[in-house]
Write a protein that holds these residues in place. Structure first.
Motif, PDB file in Angstrom:
ATOM      1  N   ILE A  70      -1.793 -21.355  38.420  1.00 15.40           N
ATOM      2  CA  ILE A  70      -1.010 -21.672  37.208  1.00 15.40           C
ATOM      3  C   ILE A  70      -1.157 -23.171  36.933  1.00 15.40           C
ATOM      4  O   ILE A  70      -1.123 -23.977  37.856  1.00 15.40           O
ATOM      5  CB  ILE A  70       0.491 -21.360  37.424  1.00 15.40           C
ATOM      6  CG1 ILE A  70       0.682 -20.029  38.146  1.00 15.40           C
ATOM      7  CG2 ILE A  70       1.261 -21.391  36.122  1.00 15.40           C
ATOM      8  CD1 ILE A  70       0.232 -18.824  37.403  1.00 15.40           C
ATOM      9  N   GLN A  71      -1.291 -23.545  35.642  1.00 16.44           N
ATOM     10  CA  GLN A  71      -1.414 -24.962  35.313  1.00 16.44           C
ATOM     11  C   GLN A  71      -0.132 -25.556  34.761  1.00 16.44           C
ATOM     12  O   GLN A  71       0.075 -26.747  34.827  1.00 16.44           O
ATOM     13  CB  GLN A  71      -2.570 -25.176  34.324  1.00 16.44           C
ATOM     14  CG  GLN A  71      -3.920 -25.251  35.032  1.00 16.44           C
ATOM     15  CD  GLN A  71      -5.017 -25.795  34.136  1.00 16.44           C
ATOM     16  OE1 GLN A  71      -4.898 -25.729  32.923  1.00 16.44           O
ATOM     17  NE2 GLN A  71      -6.073 -26.309  34.730  1.00 16.44           N
ATOM     18  N   PHE A  78       8.095 -14.066  37.687  1.00 18.79           N
ATOM     19  CA  PHE A  78       7.330 -13.403  36.632  1.00 18.79           C
ATOM     20  C   PHE A  78       5.897 -13.163  37.107  1.00 18.79           C
ATOM     21  O   PHE A  78       5.344 -12.075  36.964  1.00 18.79           O
ATOM     22  CB  PHE A  78       7.364 -14.294  35.387  1.00 18.79           C
ATOM     23  CG  PHE A  78       6.802 -13.652  34.150  1.00 18.79           C
ATOM     24  CD1 PHE A  78       7.508 -12.658  33.500  1.00 18.79           C
ATOM     25  CD2 PHE A  78       5.580 -14.044  33.641  1.00 18.79           C
ATOM     26  CE1 PHE A  78       6.995 -12.056  32.346  1.00 18.79           C
ATOM     27  CE2 PHE A  78       5.066 -13.458  32.500  1.00 18.79           C
ATOM     28  CZ  PHE A  78       5.776 -12.461  31.851  1.00 18.79           C
ATOM     29  N   VAL A  79       5.315 -14.183  37.714  1.00 20.40           N
ATOM     30  CA  VAL A  79       3.936 -14.099  38.212  1.00 20.40           C
ATOM     31  C   VAL A  79       3.869 -13.173  39.430  1.00 20.40           C
ATOM     32  O   VAL A  79       2.959 -12.348  39.553  1.00 20.40           O
ATOM     33  CB  VAL A  79       3.397 -15.505  38.570  1.00 20.40           C
ATOM     34  CG1 VAL A  79       1.961 -15.428  39.090  1.00 20.40           C
ATOM     35  CG2 VAL A  79       3.468 -16.428  37.360  1.00 20.40           C
ATOM     36  N   ILE A  80       4.863 -13.288  40.326  1.00 19.86           N
ATOM     37  CA  ILE A  80       4.881 -12.448  41.528  1.00 19.86           C
ATOM     38  C   ILE A  80       4.982 -10.973  41.144  1.00 19.86           C
ATOM     39  O   ILE A  80       4.277 -10.122  41.702  1.00 19.86           O
ATOM     40  CB  ILE A  80       6.050 -12.875  42.451  1.00 19.86           C
ATOM     41  CG1 ILE A  80       5.715 -14.217  43.107  1.00 19.86           C
ATOM     42  CG2 ILE A  80       6.334 -11.815  43.517  1.00 19.86           C
ATOM     43  CD1 ILE A  80       6.873 -14.874  43.824  1.00 19.86           C
ATOM     44  N   GLU A  81       5.826 -10.673  40.157  1.00 17.99           N
ATOM     45  CA  GLU A  81       5.956  -9.283  39.696  1.00 17.99           C
ATOM     46  C   GLU A  81       4.634  -8.784  39.126  1.00 17.99           C
ATOM     47  O   GLU A  81       4.227  -7.637  39.367  1.00 17.99           O
ATOM     48  CB  GLU A  81       7.063  -9.192  38.640  1.00 17.99           C
ATOM     49  CG  GLU A  81       7.231  -7.832  37.988  1.00 17.99           C
ATOM     50  CD  GLU A  81       7.590  -6.720  38.954  1.00 17.99           C
ATOM     51  OE1 GLU A  81       7.259  -5.560  38.652  1.00 17.99           O
ATOM     52  OE2 GLU A  81       8.182  -7.008  40.028  1.00 17.99           O
ATOM     53  N   PHE A  82       3.936  -9.650  38.367  1.00 17.52           N
ATOM     54  CA  PHE A  82       2.643  -9.246  37.807  1.00 17.52           C
ATOM     55  C   PHE A  82       1.635  -8.962  38.923  1.00 17.52           C
ATOM     56  O   PHE A  82       0.882  -7.986  38.851  1.00 17.52           O
ATOM     57  CB  PHE A  82       2.099 -10.333  36.868  1.00 17.52           C
ATOM     58  CG  PHE A  82       0.702 -10.051  36.384  1.00 17.52           C
ATOM     59  CD1 PHE A  82       0.493  -9.102  35.395  1.00 17.52           C
ATOM     60  CD2 PHE A  82      -0.396 -10.685  36.947  1.00 17.52           C
ATOM     61  CE1 PHE A  82      -0.796  -8.803  34.959  1.00 17.52           C
ATOM     62  CE2 PHE A  82      -1.682 -10.393  36.525  1.00 17.52           C
ATOM     63  CZ  PHE A  82      -1.884  -9.450  35.525  1.00 17.52           C
ATOM     64  N   LEU A  83       1.602  -9.805  39.950  1.00 17.25           N
ATOM     65  CA  LEU A  83       0.662  -9.601  41.063  1.00 17.25           C
ATOM     66  C   LEU A  83       0.949  -8.280  41.774  1.00 17.25           C
ATOM     67  O   LEU A  83       0.017  -7.555  42.159  1.00 17.25           O
ATOM     68  CB  LEU A  83       0.740 -10.769  42.053  1.00 17.25           C
ATOM     69  CG  LEU A  83       0.254 -12.124  41.527  1.00 17.25           C
ATOM     70  CD1 LEU A  83       0.465 -13.211  42.573  1.00 17.25           C
ATOM     71  CD2 LEU A  83      -1.217 -12.071  41.121  1.00 17.25           C
ATOM     72  N   HIS A  84       2.239  -7.950  41.935  1.00 17.64           N
ATOM     73  CA  HIS A  84       2.578  -6.656  42.545  1.00 17.64           C
ATOM     74  C   HIS A  84       2.119  -5.502  41.649  1.00 17.64           C
ATOM     75  O   HIS A  84       1.665  -4.465  42.154  1.00 17.64           O
ATOM     76  CB  HIS A  84       4.085  -6.567  42.799  1.00 17.64           C
ATOM     77  CG  HIS A  84       4.536  -7.328  44.006  1.00 17.64           C
ATOM     78  ND1 HIS A  84       4.083  -7.044  45.280  1.00 17.64           N
ATOM     79  CD2 HIS A  84       5.390  -8.377  44.163  1.00 17.64           C
ATOM     80  CE1 HIS A  84       4.640  -7.874  46.147  1.00 17.64           C
ATOM     81  NE2 HIS A  84       5.432  -8.693  45.493  1.00 17.64           N
TER      82      HIS A  84
END
Length: 418
Positions: A70-71, A78-84
Motif C-alpha cells: 500500500i502506498q 479492509f486490506v486484510i479482509e480482502f486478502l482473506h
C-alpha cells in the motif's frame, strides 16, 4: 489502495506477484523478511509493517504469506479482509490453496486477481459473480483451452452484477433443494498450574452451503442470541432486523459462504472442555526428571473429545525421554526438544495418561521454568458457548427444502502451564 500483491512460501521465496498500478520492486519485501526473522513463530509477524515509502499488510494462510503493498494510508482491516477473500476464492476454485495449486492454475489466478481488484480497489469478490466471469478450471476445459487457445473468461456479464442482490445469480435451479449450516467454534484458553482459567475466549463462525432454486428469503433464529458478541456479517444479512429482533434475515448467495463470525469473550460463558493433571519435575543435580500427564473431559455435555493431540516444548537440557502412553503414540525429537502425543479419542472410563522419565544433561542446572502443554482437540455436535439454532424458515418460494445444522468445537491456542 492496493498497488501490488506478493505471495511468499514457507521458505521465504516469492513465487507469484501481481501489480495493479505501477510495478513495485520485489526488494520492498526485504522489510517483511526482516520481520519474519525477528518473529518467534510464523503467525507472530506484525500484520502491518511500515516502510519509508509503503505499508506492507500481510496474512498467513495455508503456510503462504499474502503480502499487499500500500502506498497511502487505508484501514488495515479492509486490506486484510480482502486478502482473506482472495484465499477463500482460490480455495473455492482449486479445492486447496497451496503453492502447487496456484502454480498449476497460474493463468486463472491472474484472471481472478484482475477481476477482484480494479485499479487497486475491490470490485468483484463474491464467488458466484466470479464463477460467471471466470469459469472454474476442469481437466476438459484445460485441454480445450490448450487446443483452441481460448481462456476461462466468460462471454457474458454476470446477471447478479447489475441486480440489487449482487451476491446471487438469477435463474438458479436445483433438483434437490437444501440448506446446511455449520456452527464451528474455536476455543483459545490459558490454564494455570492449579487448573484455574487465566484467560478464555471463543471465536465462532457459521458457514453455510445453500443450494436453493429461485430467490428464497431465509430467516435464522437462535435460542440465545445475546451470547453473540462482536458479530461480523456477510453483506446479505439485513442488519436492522438483527439489531431490532436478533434474527438473521437474508437472501443467501448460491453455494458455500460464511454467514457470520462472532466472538464470545465473557469468561464466565466459556466452558473449558478438557482438564489436565500434570506432574513435571526436575531435581537439582539429578540427571533424571519426572513426566506425568493425564487428560480428561469436562463440561462436554456427554459428547466425545476426539482428535486429541498434545505437544510440549521441553527444556534444552532434556536429552531423551522414556515414556509410556496408556493410549495412542508419542514422539520426541532430541534436536528440537518437541514432545508430541497423538491421543486420539478420550474414553471417560479409562483416561489417557503419559508417564515416565526424562534424561537430562549431566551436571546441567535445573531448568528455570516448566514446559507449557499445548492441546488440540475436536468435539462434534457441540457448540461450547451454548449457542443453539432455534429454527430456519424460508419465504418467497413454495417448495420445502432439506435443512440441517451441525455443531463443532475445536481447540485454537489452548495452553496449560505446568
Amino acid at each position: 489502495m492496493i498497488h501490488s500483491l506478493f505471495l511468499v512460501n514457507a521458505t521465504g521465496d516469492i513465487f507469484l506477484e501481481k501489480h495493479w498500478k505501477s510495478v513495485v520492486s520485489r526488494s520492498v519485501c526485504d522489510y517483511f523478511f526482516e520481520a519474519q526473522e525477528r518473529a518467534t513463530e510464523p503467525e507472530n509477524i506484525p500484520p502491518v509493517i511500515p516502510t519509508p515509502h509503503h505499508y506492507l499488510i500481510s496474512v498467513l494462510r495455508h503456510r503462504i504469506y499474502f503480502v499487499a503493498v500500500i502506498q497511502s494510508e487505508v484501514p488495515p482491516l479492509f486490506v486484510i479482509e480482502f486478502l482473506h477473500r482472495v484465499v477463500d476464492t482460490f480455495q473455492d476454485y482449486f479445492g486447496v490453496c497451496t503453492e502447487a495449486a496456484i502454480k498449476d492454475n497460474v493463468v486463472v489466478v491472474y484472471e481472478l486477481l484482475e477481476e477482484m481488484l480494479d485499479n487497486g480497489f475491490p470490485l468483484a469478490t463474491e464467488s458466484n459473480i466470479l464463477k460467471e466471469l471466470i469459469k472454474p478450471p476442469t481437466i476438459l476445459r484445460t485441454v480445450v483451452n490448450t487446443i483452441t487457445g481460448s481462456t476461462n473468461v466468460g462471454e457474458q456479464l454476470p446477471t447478479g452484477q447489475l441486480s440489487v442482490v449482487p451476491w446471487r445469480r438469477t435463474g438458479v435451479k436445483y433438483t434437490n433443494n437444501e440448506a446446511y449450516f455449520d456452527v464451528v467454534e474455536e476455543i483459545d484458553a490459558i490454564i494455570d498450574k492449579s487448573g484455574s482459567t487465566i484467560t478464555a475466549e471463543i471465536q465462532g463462525v457459521i458457514d453455510a452451503c445453500v443450494k436453493l432454486t429461485g430467490m428464497p428469503d431465509l430467516t435464522l433464529s437462535f435460542m440465545n442470541p445475546r451470547l453473540l458478541d462482536d458479530v461480523s456479517f456477510h453483506p446479505c444479512v439485513r442488519f436492522k432486523r438483527w439489531e431490532a429482533e436478533r434474527i438473521l434475515s437474508f437472501i443467501p448467495p448460491d453455494g458455500n459462504f460464511r454467514l457470520l463470525s462472532y466472538h464470545v469473550s465473557s469468561q464466565n460463558l466459556v466452558a473449558i472442555p478438557v482438564y489436565v493433571k500434570h506432574n513435571i519435575t526436575f531435581r537439582e543435580g539429578s540427571s533424571q526428571g519426572r513426566f506425568d500427564l493425564t487428560l480428561g473431559p469436562k463440561q462436554t455435555m456427554g459428547k466425545a473429545v476426539e482428535s486429541v493431540l498434545v505437544s510440549s516444548q521441553l527444556p534444552r537440557g532434556v536429552l531423551n525421554t522414556s515414556l509410556n502412553p496408556s493410549q495412542g503414540t508419542y514422539t520426541f525429537d532430541p534436536v528440537t526438544k518437541l514432545l508430541s502425543w497423538d491421543v486420539g479419542k478420550i474414553n471417560p472410563q479409562k483416561l489417557p495418561s503419559l508417564k515416565g522419565t526424562m534424561s537430562l544433561q549431566a551436571g546441567a542446572s535445573k531448568p528455570d521454568e516448566n514446559p507449557t502443554i499445548n492441546i488440540q482437540f475436536k468435539i462434534q455436535q457441540l457448540a461450547i458457548s451454548g449457542l443453539k439454532v432455534n429454527r430456519l424458515d424460508m419465504y418467497g418460494e413454495k417448495y420445502k427444502p432439506f435443512k440441517g445444522i451441525k455443531y463443532m468445537t475445536k481447540a485454537g491456542k489452548f495452553q496449560v502451564r505446568t
